[in-house]
Scaffold this active site. Structure first.
Site, mmCIF file in Angstrom:
data_model
loop_
_atom_site.group_PDB
_atom_site.id
_atom_site.type_symbol
_atom_site.label_atom_id
_atom_site.label_comp_id
_atom_site.label_asym_id
_atom_site.label_seq_id
_atom_site.Cartn_x
_atom_site.Cartn_y
_atom_site.Cartn_z
ATOM 1 N N GLU A 85 -2.879 2.536 5.657
ATOM 2 C CA GLU A 85 -1.988 3.279 4.748
ATOM 3 C C GLU A 85 -2.781 4.329 3.960
ATOM 4 O O GLU A 85 -3.742 4.008 3.254
ATOM 5 C CB GLU A 85 -1.278 2.301 3.802
ATOM 6 C CG GLU A 85 -0.155 2.974 3.026
ATOM 7 C CD GLU A 85 0.666 2.000 2.199
ATOM 8 O OE1 GLU A 85 0.848 0.842 2.625
ATOM 9 O OE2 GLU A 85 1.113 2.399 1.116
ATOM 10 N N LYS A 280 3.558 -6.501 -2.960
ATOM 11 C CA LYS A 280 3.128 -5.831 -1.712
ATOM 12 C C LYS A 280 2.027 -4.826 -2.047
ATOM 13 O O LYS A 280 1.034 -4.708 -1.325
ATOM 14 C CB LYS A 280 4.333 -5.143 -1.053
ATOM 15 C CG LYS A 280 4.056 -4.541 0.318
ATOM 16 C CD LYS A 280 3.502 -3.136 0.274
ATOM 17 C CE LYS A 280 3.269 -2.599 1.662
ATOM 18 N NZ LYS A 280 2.591 -1.296 1.657
ATOM 19 N N ASP A 296 -8.996 -14.377 7.074
ATOM 20 C CA ASP A 296 -7.680 -14.535 7.682
ATOM 21 C C ASP A 296 -6.607 -14.029 6.710
ATOM 22 O O ASP A 296 -6.201 -14.745 5.791
ATOM 23 C CB ASP A 296 -7.495 -16.037 7.996
ATOM 24 C CG ASP A 296 -6.188 -16.345 8.679
ATOM 25 O OD1 ASP A 296 -5.271 -15.507 8.647
ATOM 26 O OD2 ASP A 296 -6.064 -17.452 9.233
ATOM 27 N N HIS A 393 1.222 9.844 -2.876
ATOM 28 C CA HIS A 393 1.436 9.254 -1.561
ATOM 29 C C HIS A 393 1.556 10.343 -0.491
ATOM 30 O O HIS A 393 0.912 10.302 0.544
ATOM 31 C CB HIS A 393 2.735 8.445 -1.641
ATOM 32 C CG HIS A 393 2.817 7.349 -0.654
ATOM 33 N ND1 HIS A 393 2.131 6.171 -0.809
ATOM 34 C CD2 HIS A 393 3.502 7.232 0.502
ATOM 35 C CE1 HIS A 393 2.403 5.379 0.199
ATOM 36 N NE2 HIS A 393 3.219 6.006 1.017
HETATM 37 C C1 MEV Z 1 3.266 1.016 -1.240
HETATM 38 O O1 MEV Z 1 2.488 0.598 -0.145
HETATM 39 C C2 MEV Z 1 3.072 0.078 -2.394
HETATM 40 C C3 MEV Z 1 3.953 0.351 -3.625
HETATM 41 O O2 MEV Z 1 5.322 0.381 -3.236
HETATM 42 C C4 MEV Z 1 3.672 -0.747 -4.595
HETATM 43 C C5 MEV Z 1 4.580 -0.751 -5.809
HETATM 44 O O3 MEV Z 1 5.742 -0.290 -5.727
HETATM 45 O O4 MEV Z 1 4.130 -1.284 -6.844
HETATM 46 C C6 MEV Z 1 3.653 1.706 -4.202
#
Ligand code: MEV
Length: 440
Positions: A85, A280, A296, A393
């Site tokens: 990513e 995430k 792992d 991003h």
């Molecule tokens: C993207 O990989 C992760 C985010 O969505 C985490 C978040 O929203 O805190 C930017």
């Protein structure tokens, strides 16, 4: 059945590839050269990778990047991260630098206990089973001596075995619930070998007693396996500073920033839809280091998310507080990691990552990984509550879009400069590229 084959694993690597090409591809030469193009020119190195798994046909690359400037408990680290990513490493590096100037990260391992269970079915009286368990427990431990010898010499081994009555959850279901200290090893093979030996001893010894020898009171072992839920293998990491010290180029008003940031973390604490995405983002950092260090990541993912739901509702893994003008941001997570065994001594790039981290112990690695997760979350929540996530991003994703349209190096340079002052969206990039190529 079409497209099925028996004995596939017995074929040579080339035979496997030819079967795939003949069965699934029209342009066989193109597919073959793609697969072969990813082979390592060093045959020995390629063979090593071939033998990690069954039916290897080629290698699947992920970038290995590094995030420098992580100050953790007064030691600076450059953290290796394997991830696809675009924005993850940039975000980690930015967060590391931000906290480098504010005292760095503090991390502490709270516990290191691993768990494994022998699951079995038993129809007889509980008091008889309990008495038998107490009788056989020393033997269960003794008969694993050949497996535990080395681990014990280093200070680890089997910590305890309990009999657990789970028959209220599932009729006739019981467990031997065992705890282990596996030191610098993740310990999966060690734990599973001990458990299988416990099961054998338990069953064999039970058969010596008439009571357990009958059809009705028989002990049936269902399975013996470690648990990837390790709530007693915990690490905590935190950052803190005076609110006014949060002031920076991106944070002109630290008071407003701190309040909004805390609010965002509170939302993730109470709202599972947000908590999953919030976590995430944490796992973006955690998985990348776990993967780079040959650990792992599926085990870590499963255990971490179970921990996030331990109180009956899925919630944030990080917490934020503002007290007496102090901004505090922390994470507490279970991490079963190893720095010996598994791939750690086998995969040359894992070895490189371990060298980069100055040969961490498993405890050091738990701290580093937790910090990577906290830093990643700090960067994400900071962006979300200030500029929004897309600005950074999409800037990082720009190169992916340009590569998708096979932009030349000159086109890339021109457009990277152009998008320094323009908003990156997929359509804006396509439009700019089309214009540059004189196609509009
Ligand atoms: C993207 O990989 C992760 C985010 O969505 C985490 C978040 O929203 O805190 C930017």
């Amino acid at each position: 059945m079409p497209n099925t084959i028996s004995g596939f694993s017995k074929l040579s690597k080339s035979e496997k590839i030819e079967w795939l090409l003949n069965t699934y591809f029209t342009d066989k030469d193109k597919a073959r050269s793609l697969v072969q193009g990813y082979w390592n020119s060093d045959d020995k190195l390629q063979k090593l990778h071939d033998e990690f798994i069954e039916n290897t046909i080629t290698n699947y690359y992920l970038p290995l990047g590094v995030a420098p400037n992580f100050l953790i408990n007064e030691t600076t680290y450059t953290i290796p991260m394997a991830i696809e990513e675009s924005s993850v490493i940039a975000a980690a590096s930015k967060a590391a630098k931000f906290w480098l100037d504010r005292g760095g990260f503090k991390a502490k391992v709270l516990s290191t206990e691993k768990i494994g269970q022998v699951h079995f079915i038993y129809n007889g009286a509980y008091d008889k089973l309990k008495a038998f368990f107490e009788f056989v427990k020393p033997k269960l431990i003794k008969e694993t001596a050949s497996i535990t010898k080395n681990m014990e010499r280093r200070g680890g081994g089997v910590l305890d075995i309990e009999l657990r009555n789970k028959s209220e959850d599932l009729p006739h279901y019981f467990q031997l619930h065992a705890t282990f200290e596996t030191l610098d090893a993740m310990g999966a093979n060690f734990i599973n070998s001990c458990l299988e030996q416990f099961a054998t001893t338990f069953k064999t010894e039970a058969l010596q007693f008439e009571y357990f020898n009958s059809e009705e009171q028989n002990i049936t072992i269902v399975m013996s396996i470690l648990s990837n839920y390790v709530p007693q293998c915990l690490v905590r990491a935190e950052v803190s500073c005076k609110i006014e010290d949060l002031k920076s180029k991106d944070i002109p008003n630290p008071e407003t920033f701190a309040q909004k940031f805390e609010q965002a973390v509170r939302i993730a604490e109470v709202e599972p839809y947000r908590a999953v995405t919030h976590n995430k983002g944490i796992m973006n950092g955690i998985d990348a280091v776990v993967l780079a260090t040959g650990n792992d990541f599926r085990a870590v993912e499963a255990g971490v998310h179970a921990y996030a739901a331990k109180d009956g509702r899925y919630t944030s893994l990080t917490h934020c507080s503002i007290e007496d003008g102090l901004f505090k941001f922390s994470i507490e997570i279970p991490l079963a990691l190893g720095t010996v065994g598994g791939l750690t001594r086998l995969h040359p790039l894992v070895k490189f990552s371990m060298d980069l981290l100055q040969q961490p112990t498993a405890k050091n690695l738990m701290q580093i990984v937790a910090v990577a997760g906290l830093a990643q979350n700090f960067a994400a929540v900071k962006s979300l509550t200030t500029t929004g996530i897309q600005e950074g991003h999409m800037k990082m994703h720009l190169m992916n879009i340009l590569n998708q349209f096979e932009a030349t190096e000159t086109e890339k340079t021109t457009l990277v400069t152009h998008f320094k002052t323009n908003v990156v969206t997929h359509s804006a990039v396509v439009e700019a590229l089309t214009k540059l190529r004189g196609l509009d």
